[in-house]
Scaffold this active site. Sequence first.
Site, PDB file in Angstrom:
ATOM      1  N   LYS A   1     -11.429  -0.311   6.362  1.00  0.00           N
ATOM      2  CA  LYS A   1     -10.310  -0.122   7.104  1.00  0.00           C
ATOM      3  C   LYS A   1     -10.763   0.554   8.587  1.00  0.00           C
ATOM      4  CE  LYS A   1      -6.155   2.983   7.341  1.00  0.00           C
ATOM      5  NZ  LYS A   1      -5.005   3.677   6.778  1.00  0.00           N
TER       6      LYS A   1
ATOM      7  N   ARG B   1       1.360  10.333   0.514  1.00  0.00           N
ATOM      8  CA  ARG B   1       1.778  11.440   1.305  1.00  0.00           C
ATOM      9  C   ARG B   1       3.105  12.070   0.945  1.00  0.00           C
ATOM     10  NH1 ARG B   1       1.118   7.876   6.901  1.00  0.00           N
ATOM     11  NH2 ARG B   1      -0.767   7.175   6.316  1.00  0.00           N
TER      12      ARG B   1
ATOM     13  N   GLU C   1       0.932  -1.139   0.041  1.00  0.00           N
ATOM     14  CA  GLU C   1       0.147  -0.146   0.183  1.00  0.00           C
ATOM     15  C   GLU C   1       0.906   1.218  -0.179  1.00  0.00           C
ATOM     16  OE1 GLU C   1      -2.812   0.702   3.198  1.00  0.00           O
ATOM     17  OE2 GLU C   1      -2.491   2.605   3.072  1.00  0.00           O
TER      18      GLU C   1
HETATM   19  C1  3PG Z   1      -1.838   4.570   7.921  1.00  0.00           C
HETATM   20  O1  3PG Z   1      -1.707   5.388   7.201  1.00  0.00           O
HETATM   21  O2  3PG Z   1      -2.445   3.439   7.612  1.00  0.00           O
HETATM   22  C2  3PG Z   1      -0.993   4.672   9.164  1.00  0.00           C
HETATM   23  O3  3PG Z   1      -0.121   5.689   9.331  1.00  0.00           O
HETATM   24  C3  3PG Z   1      -0.238   3.476   9.470  1.00  0.00           C
HETATM   25  O4  3PG Z   1      -0.135   3.400  10.855  1.00  0.00           O
HETATM   26  P1  3PG Z   1       1.199   2.969  11.501  1.00  0.00           P
HETATM   27  O5  3PG Z   1       2.473   3.874  10.952  1.00  0.00           O
HETATM   28  O6  3PG Z   1       0.908   3.290  12.994  1.00  0.00           O
HETATM   29  O7  3PG Z   1       1.375   1.405  11.415  1.00  0.00           O
END
Ligand code: 3PG
Length: 210
Positions: A129, A46, A42
């Site tokens: 999600k 960003r 994924e």
């Molecule tokens: C996302 O965008 O799904 C999260 O930032 C991932 O979360 P994590 O960095 O706590 O795993």
Amino acid sequence: MATVPQDVIEKHRLVPVIVLQDAGHAEPLGRALVSGGLPIAEVTFRTDAAAESIRRMAENPDLCVGAGTVLTTDQVDQAQDAGASFIVSPGLNPKVVRHALDKGIPVFPGVSNPSDIEMGLDLGLNTLKFFPAEAVGGVKLLKAVSAPYHHVRFIPTGGISPANLKDYLQLASVLACGGSWMVPQDRITQSDFESVERLVAEAVTLANPS
Ligand code: 3PG
């Protein structure tokens, strides 16, 4: 990869959430994921490198590549044009969801409460999600909100690590867990793909004990 993303995600039970600053890292990272036993990526919108990274990763026939942090309909278009086969969003924006569905690309928007879940159901979705999982109440909240919606499957993401992964995966409502712990940005920027492969392999073993 000519397979249904949801099936690939369900099989592996993990979705690595990736931030790439440099599209030059996309191919070696894709290879590390596949070698580590997790042919899913994924790639989050960003950074400016997202679309090009998706394009390069999607050239790997062994990888199921999706786009994350998709906030606009334009990003849905960019992701699909680049070869993404699924879309993930932190929240549920009906415009983004409808656009993705109209374009025939699976979409997993983020939800964190019953109202969000019902909005997702209304849009015809059954896989969502759950975000940000740990911050909003973790396994306890997910268990509680899953109860009335037994046909909905969740991909909890946000604050998941090897320490709590199994607690989430043991819930029947959980399709897979998402997270960035197995693809740390510092290792990627240092081109330390051996470490990434090791972290990925450890996560795969934890998620799918033989
Ligand atoms: C996302 O965008 O799904 C999260 O930032 C991932 O979360 P994590 O960095 O706590 O795993």
